[in-house]
Design an enzyme around this catalytic site. Structure first.
Site, short mmCIF file in Angstrom:
data_model
loop_
_atom_site.label_atom_id
_atom_site.label_comp_id
_atom_site.label_asym_id
_atom_site.label_seq_id
_atom_site.Cartn_x
_atom_site.Cartn_y
_atom_site.Cartn_z
N GLY A 1 0.82 -1.21 0.00
CA GLY A 1 0.00 0.00 0.00
C GLY A 1 0.85 1.26 0.00
N THR A 2 1.97 1.22 0.70
CA THR A 2 2.83 2.40 0.79
C THR A 2 3.37 2.76 -0.60
OG1 THR A 2 3.43 1.88 3.05
CG2 THR A 2 4.95 3.31 1.84
N ASN B 1 -7.58 3.41 9.43
CA ASN B 1 -6.97 2.23 10.03
C ASN B 1 -7.09 2.21 11.56
OD1 ASN B 1 -5.16 4.40 9.01
ND2 ASN B 1 -3.70 3.51 10.44
N GLN C 1 -7.59 -0.44 4.01
CA GLN C 1 -8.35 -1.07 5.10
C GLN C 1 -9.77 -1.46 4.68
OE1 GLN C 1 -7.28 -2.04 8.00
NE2 GLN C 1 -5.31 -0.97 8.15
N SER D 1 -3.57 -3.18 -0.44
CA SER D 1 -2.46 -3.94 0.13
C SER D 1 -2.95 -5.35 0.43
CB SER D 1 -2.00 -3.27 1.42
OG SER D 1 -1.00 -4.03 2.04
N ALA D 2 -2.13 -6.35 0.11
CA ALA D 2 -2.58 -7.75 0.27
C ALA D 2 -2.70 -8.17 1.73
CB ALA D 2 -1.61 -8.69 -0.45
N HIS D 3 -1.82 -7.63 2.58
CA HIS D 3 -1.73 -8.24 3.91
C HIS D 3 -2.86 -7.88 4.86
CE1 HIS D 3 0.20 -4.97 6.46
NE2 HIS D 3 0.51 -4.50 5.27
N THR E 1 11.41 -7.32 -11.89
CA THR E 1 10.84 -8.67 -12.01
C THR E 1 9.73 -8.85 -10.98
OG1 THR E 1 12.93 -9.49 -12.81
CG2 THR E 1 11.40 -11.15 -11.95
N CYS F 1 3.23 3.27 16.59
CA CYS F 1 3.95 3.58 15.35
C CYS F 1 4.81 2.37 14.99
CB CYS F 1 4.75 4.86 15.48
SG CYS F 1 5.75 4.95 16.93
N1 PLP Z 1 -2.87 2.68 4.21
C1 PLP Z 1 -3.48 2.25 5.31
C2 PLP Z 1 -4.81 2.82 5.67
C3 PLP Z 1 -2.88 1.29 6.12
O1 PLP Z 1 -3.50 0.88 7.23
C4 PLP Z 1 -1.62 0.77 5.73
C5 PLP Z 1 -0.93 -0.24 6.56
O2 PLP Z 1 -0.99 -0.23 7.77
C6 PLP Z 1 -1.02 1.24 4.56
C7 PLP Z 1 -1.69 2.20 3.81
C8 PLP Z 1 0.30 0.76 4.10
O3 PLP Z 1 0.21 -0.48 3.45
P1 PLP Z 1 1.50 -1.44 3.39
O4 PLP Z 1 1.71 -1.95 4.77
O5 PLP Z 1 1.12 -2.51 2.43
O6 PLP Z 1 2.63 -0.62 2.89
#
Ligand code: PLP
Length: 382
Positions: free
Chosen positions: A71-72, A145, A173, A193-195, A232, A319
Site C-alpha cells: 500500500g505504501t 486504520n 483497510q 495492500s494484500a496483507h 521482475t 507507530c
Molecule cells: N494505508 C493504510 C490505511 C494502512 O493501514 C496501511 C498499513 O498499515 C497502509 C496504507 C500501508 O500499506 P502497506 O503496509 O502494504 O505498505
C-alpha cells in the site's frame, strides 16, 4: 506461549491457508514471467490470474491493475505532480504513507480538516477547491486504520473531479471488508495492500479507473507492469494476493457477522468499563474495528497486560517502532492527549471467533479490576 487471541487485523491479517498454498505453488515455478518458455508462461499465467482476482475485488478492468510492493508504494506511485507547482490535498487522518505526500513538494501538500469523528469536512473541501491555486490531486482514504470510520469518498471524488483534480483513495483497510467498488467510489486511483486481506505482506496494487488516468512511474527499468512499475514481478506474493482477494470478495456477506461480534464486544466493554469512550461509534465504520479508551488506563500498560494473557491488539497510536506515540488521527479529531494515550484498537477478520473476543473481554475485566483498585487507592490517599 499458548494459543493467542489475534485481534489485530488492521495491523495485518493472518495469511489465509489458500493464499499460503498459492504462494507455495508459485515458489515451485522457476520461470521469469517475461520469459517466453513454458516456465515463464506459467509464471505469467499466475500473475494474470491474480490480476483478474484483484481487479474483480474492486470492480476494475484487470488491465488497469499495477502490482506494487504494498500500500505504501501504491500511494507513492499515485501521488505525483503532473506539472511543476501542482498541489495535493490529503485528509488529516490519512495513513503516514499518504500524509507524506508522495512526490509533491512538502510545501504543496495541504490538509483537509476532519470533524470530531474523523470524517472529512466536505464544506471545507468544496470551498478550497473553488480557490486558486486549484489542487491537482485530492487523496482521501476509504476507511481509517485506527478508528475504522468511513469517509464520503464518492462525494470527495465528485468535488475533486468537478474542479479538474484527480482523486486518489487509499482503500487498504476497506477493500474486502466493505463495499469498495471503483465505479461507485468514482475515484481515479485506488491503492490496495494484500496483507490486510489475508494475503502476504510486501505486495499491493495501484488501480486506475481507465488508461487515460496518468501514472508517473517511480523509476525506470525493464518495462514490467506496462513500464509503470518495472522490476521482475514477485510471482509468489502476487499469487498469494490473488488468492486472498478471491476469498475476500466471496466473504463480503460476512460483514454483518463480524459487525455483530464487534457490537457485542462494545456492549460488553461498556458494562465492564462504564467510562469507556469508543471513538467514532456513532458514525459509519468498518464492521471489524473498535477503537476505545478508558480514562486512567494507559494503552502501554493495557497492551502489556493483554499480551501477557495472549491477546493481541494494538494501541490506537502504535507507530512502526512499536512505541506508543500520540495518534495524529485522534489529535485531528480533537481527542485530548490524556484520553488518546489510552487508545486501544481491536480489529477482527476472516478467522475471528467469538472465543477470541471473549478472551479479550475476560482479560479486560481483570485489567479493569486492577485499575479500579488503583483508582480506589489514589482516592483514599488524596
Ligand atoms: N494505508 C493504510 C490505511 C494502512 O493501514 C496501511 C498499513 O498499515 C497502509 C496504507 C500501508 O500499506 P502497506 O503496509 O502494504 O505498505
Amino acid at each position: 506461549m499458548g494459543t493467542t487471541a489475534y485481534l489485530d487485523f488492521n495491523a495485518t491479517a493472518p495469511v489465509r491457508p489458500a493464499a499460503a498454498e498459492a504462494m507455495a505453488a508459485a515458489i515451485g515455478i522457476s520461470g521469469n514471467a517475461s520469459s517466453v518458455h513454458a516456465a515463464g508462461r506459467e509464471a505469467r499465467r499466475l500473475i494474470e490470474e491474480a490480476r483478474r482476482a484483484v481487479a474483480a475485488l474492486v470492480g476494475a478492468d484487470p488491465a488497469n491493475v499495477v502490482f506494487t510492493s504494498g500500500g505504501t508504494e501504491a500511494a507513492a506511485l499515485a501521488l505525483a505532480p503532473r506539472a511543476p507547482g501542482d498541489r495535493l490535498l490529503v485528509s488529516a487522518v490519512e495513513h503516514p504513507c499518504v500524509l507524506a505526500g508522495g512526490r509533491f513538494a512538502p510545501g504543496h501538500v495541504e490538509t483537509i480538516p476532519v470533524d470530531s469523528d474523523g470524517v472529512v469536512d466536505l464544506g471545507w473541501l468544496e470551498r478550497r477547491l473553488e480557490t486558486a491555486p486549484v489542487p491537482a490531486m485530492v487523496s482521501v482514504m476509504a476507511a481509517n486504520n485506527e478508528t475504522g470510520v468511513l469517509q464520503p469518498v464518492a462525494e470527495v471524488a465528485r468535488l475533486a473531479r468537478a474542479a479538474g483534480a484527480l482523486a486518489h483513495c487509499d482503500a487498504v483497510q476497506a477493500a474486502g471488508r466493505t463495499g469498495t467498488d471503483l465505479e461507485s467510489l468514482g475515484v481515479d486511483l485506488l491503492s490496495l495492500s494484500a496483507h490486510k486481506l489475508g494475503g502476504p505482506q510486501g505486495v499491493g496494487a495501484l488501480i486506475r479507473r481507465s488508461r487515460s488516468v496518468p501514472i508517473v512511474p517511480l523509476w525506470g527499468g525493464g518495462g514490467q507492469e506496462r513500464s509503470l512499475r518495472t522490476g521482475t514481478e514477485a510471482v509468489p506474493a502476487i499469487a498469494g494476493f490473488g488468492a486472498a482477494a478471491r476469498l475476500a470478495a466471496a466473504e463480503a456477506s460476512d460483514e454483518a457477522k463480524i459487525g455483530d461480534l464487534r457490537d457485542w464486544f462494545e456492549r460488553s466493554l461498556r458494562t465492564i468499563s462504564p467510562s469507556a469512550v469508543i471513538f467514532a461509534s456513532g458514525r459509519a465504520r468498518l464492521a471489524n474495528t473498535s477503537c476505545f479508551a478508558v480514562p486512567g488506563v494507559a494503552a502501554e500498560s493495557a497492551m502489556i497486560a493483554l499480551d501477557l494473557e495472549g491477546v493481541c491488539v494494538s494501541s490506537g497510536s502504535a507507530c512502526s517502532s512499536g512505541k506508543v506515540g500520540r495518534s495524529h488521527v485522534l489529535a485531528a479529531m480533537g481527542v485530548t492527549p490524556d484520553l488518546s494515550s489510552g487508545a486501544i484498537r481491536m480489529s477482527l477478520g476472516w478467522s475471528s471467533t467469538r472465543g477470541d473476543v471473549e478472551r479479550l473481554l475476560e482479560a479486560w475485566r481483570r485489567l479493569e479490576e486492577r485499575f479500579a483498585g488503583r483508582r480506589r487507592v489514589s482516592v483514599v490517599a488524596a
